[in-house]
Design an enzyme around this catalytic site. Structure first.
Site, PDB file in Angstrom:
ATOM      1  CG  PHE A   1      -1.883   1.218   1.133  1.00 24.71           C
ATOM      2  CD1 PHE A   1      -2.981   1.215   0.277  1.00 24.71           C
ATOM      3  CD2 PHE A   1      -1.631   2.363   1.879  1.00 24.71           C
ATOM      4  CE1 PHE A   1      -3.815   2.319   0.167  1.00 24.71           C
ATOM      5  CE2 PHE A   1      -2.469   3.476   1.778  1.00 24.71           C
ATOM      6  CZ  PHE A   1      -3.561   3.443   0.921  1.00 24.71           C
TER       7      PHE A   1
ATOM      8  CG  ASP B   1       5.486   3.534   1.958  1.00 18.95           C
ATOM      9  OD1 ASP B   1       5.486   4.136   3.057  1.00 18.95           O
ATOM     10  OD2 ASP B   1       4.473   3.441   1.238  1.00 18.95           O
TER      11      ASP B   1
ATOM     12  CE  LYS C   1      -1.142   5.338   7.830  1.00 16.47           C
ATOM     13  NZ  LYS C   1      -0.751   4.887   6.494  1.00 16.47           N
TER      14      LYS C   1
HETATM   15  C1  LIG Z   1      -1.010   5.176   5.097  1.00 18.91           C
HETATM   16  C2  LIG Z   1       0.042   4.790   4.143  1.00 18.91           C
HETATM   17  C3  LIG Z   1       0.293   5.524   2.969  1.00 18.91           C
HETATM   18  C4  LIG Z   1      -0.587   6.668   2.529  1.00 18.91           C
HETATM   19  O1  LIG Z   1      -0.541   7.740   3.397  1.00 18.91           O
HETATM   20  P1  LIG Z   1      -1.635   8.923   3.269  1.00 18.91           P
HETATM   21  O2  LIG Z   1      -1.157   9.922   4.277  1.00 18.91           O
HETATM   22  O3  LIG Z   1      -2.963   8.323   3.581  1.00 18.91           O
HETATM   23  O4  LIG Z   1      -1.563   9.425   1.876  1.00 18.91           O
HETATM   24  C5  LIG Z   1       1.356   5.149   2.183  1.00 18.91           C
HETATM   25  N1  LIG Z   1       2.133   4.107   2.502  1.00 18.91           N
HETATM   26  C6  LIG Z   1       1.917   3.376   3.608  1.00 18.91           C
HETATM   27  C7  LIG Z   1       2.834   2.236   3.925  1.00 18.91           C
HETATM   28  C8  LIG Z   1       0.866   3.680   4.461  1.00 18.91           C
HETATM   29  O5  LIG Z   1       0.625   2.924   5.538  1.00 18.91           O
END
Ligand SMILES: *Cc1c(COP(=O)(O)O)cnc(C)c1O
Length: 396
Positions: free
Chosen positions: A138, A223, A252
């Site tokens: 994700f 990420d 986050k």
């Molecule tokens: C939550 C998340 C995102 C997206 O972040 P947003 O602030 O909602 O755009 C991207 N990568 C990972 C691993 C995430 O958990």
């Protein structure tokens, strides 16, 4: 307004992108939140791994109050004092030499994708633009980041998607090696898959991924939007595996609830971003930076990482004990305070019953309960959460 009236009004005026629980949360403090009827909840969601220091942490509140009275926003046409200080702190405590600030995880990944392509364009020739990403990953909800995300269900109906992404299974070194072509400029992955169901990398998987990237002369992009900033008990999850990325994204938990994101890189790679290549109006905004600076200061200087590790072990052990008693639990896994409990069936009813009993948890991918409480939780908090889970599972 009553809770029912608020919910009706929400449904009337707000686009239906979210399936929400029928509660309105109005107040938070530490690991607890309260709804509009005054009911108290132990919060093991923490805004989905965002409020790591707990709700309304006094140091973050104080920093925001101070900053809002001095300067709320100017443009990146000018130098911004709290941005300078926070970037310095990130660079000091990470592999990175340079930081780009934005406002969310998706934006941080967009910036990473752009930087990887631009770096390849400048250094490898224009034919290398492809990124290899993982199935069940994700990376966000923009067009490029849903394309990077290896989940078809998030891409349906949004074609045409940007070109240049290929997917391989997580934890599969051979598939990764085989997917690299002369178009490949990098690999993008989460060191621990969050939304994909708290998938932990096998022992030497990330070391091998790093090695492959080095051997093939391509970039490693991590990420760490969900697992970075202390969630796993180290400041960044990759520190557990003895590797360093070329690019890393964060968001986050960085501002403990204030919206903020960042993309970090080594000098070698960051050099591809020159004036005019990328920008963000709000990126590195004084308020976001003040919140982030206060958050990271507490994280590093108040023993939060060690506490997270201790609470993570304590919590995981208690969940392992539950597993022995309930066959519905297939596996419990995690690192620090990102813990998944894989079930043999859909977890929706457990989530709802926990909520009725005053515990907020959530479920990813249908059958993995996800626990991402604030890192400041105490043993009694863990005990209370496990007691509720025990009671709910006993009544299933
Ligand atoms: C939550 C998340 C995102 C997206 O972040 P947003 O602030 O909602 O755009 C991207 N990568 C990972 C691993 C995430 O958990």
């Amino acid at each position: 307004m009553t809770t029912g009236e608020l919910i009706t009004l929400s449904e009337k005026n707000i686009m239906g992108t979210y399936k929400r629980f029928p509660v309105v949360l109005v107040k938070g403090s530490g690991a607890r939140v309260w709804d509009s009827d005054g009911k108290e909840y132990l919060d093991f969601v923490a805004g989905i791994a965002v409020c790591s220091l707990g709700h309304s942490h006094p140091k973050v509140v104080e920093a925001l109050k101070r900053q809002v009275e001095i300067l709320t926003h100017v443009s990146n046409l000018y130098y911004i004092e709290p941005q300078i200080h926070f970037a310095g702190m990130l660079v000091e405590h990470s592999f990175a030499d340079k930081v780009f600030f934005c406002n969310s995880g998706a934006e941080a990944n967009e910036a990473a994708i752009k930087l990887a392509r631009r770096y390849a364009y400048e250094n490898m020739g224009g034919h290398k633009y492809e990124l290899i990403t993982m199935k069940d990953s994700f990376h966000g909800r923009t067009l490029a980041t849903i394309t990077a995300t290896g989940q078809e269900k998030l891409q349906i109906g949004f074609a045409p998607l940007p070109e240049g992404f290929r997917y391989v299974p997580f934890n599969d070194v051979t598939a990764l090696e085989n997917a690299i072509t002369d178009k490949t400029c990098g690999v993008l992955l989460e060191p621990i898959q969050g939304e994909g169901g708290i998938k932990i990398p096998d022992g030497d998987y990330l070391t091998k991924v790093r090695q492959i990237c080095d051997d093939r002369g391509i970039l490693l992009i991590l990420d760490e939007v969900q697992v970075g900033m202390g969630r796993t008990g180290k400041l960044f999850a990759h520190e557990h595996y003895g590797i360093k990325p070329d690019i890393m994204t964060l968001a986050k938990a960085m501002g403990n609830g204030f919206p903020v994101g960042a993309m970090l890189a080594t000098d070698r790679v960051a050099a591809a971003f020159i004036p005019g290549t990328h920008a963000s109006t709000f990126g590195g905004n004084p308020l976001a930076m003040a919140a982030s600076l206060a958050t990271m200061d507490v994280l590093i200087h108040h023993g939060i990482l060690d506490h997270c590790t201790k609470m993570g072990t304590y919590f995981l052990n208690k969940l392992e004990k539950l597993k022995r008693r309930y066959p519905v639990i297939r596996e419990v896994r995690g690192k620090g305070l990102i813990i998944g409990m894989e079930l043999t069936e859909d977890g929706g009813s457990i989530v709802r019953k926990c909520m009725d009993r005053g515990l907020l948890i959530n479920c990813t991918g249908g059958y993995v309960l996800r626990f991402v409480p604030p890192l400041i939780i105490t043993r009694p908090d863990v005990d209370a959460a496990v007691d509720i889970l025990d009671e709910v599972m006993g009544s299933q």
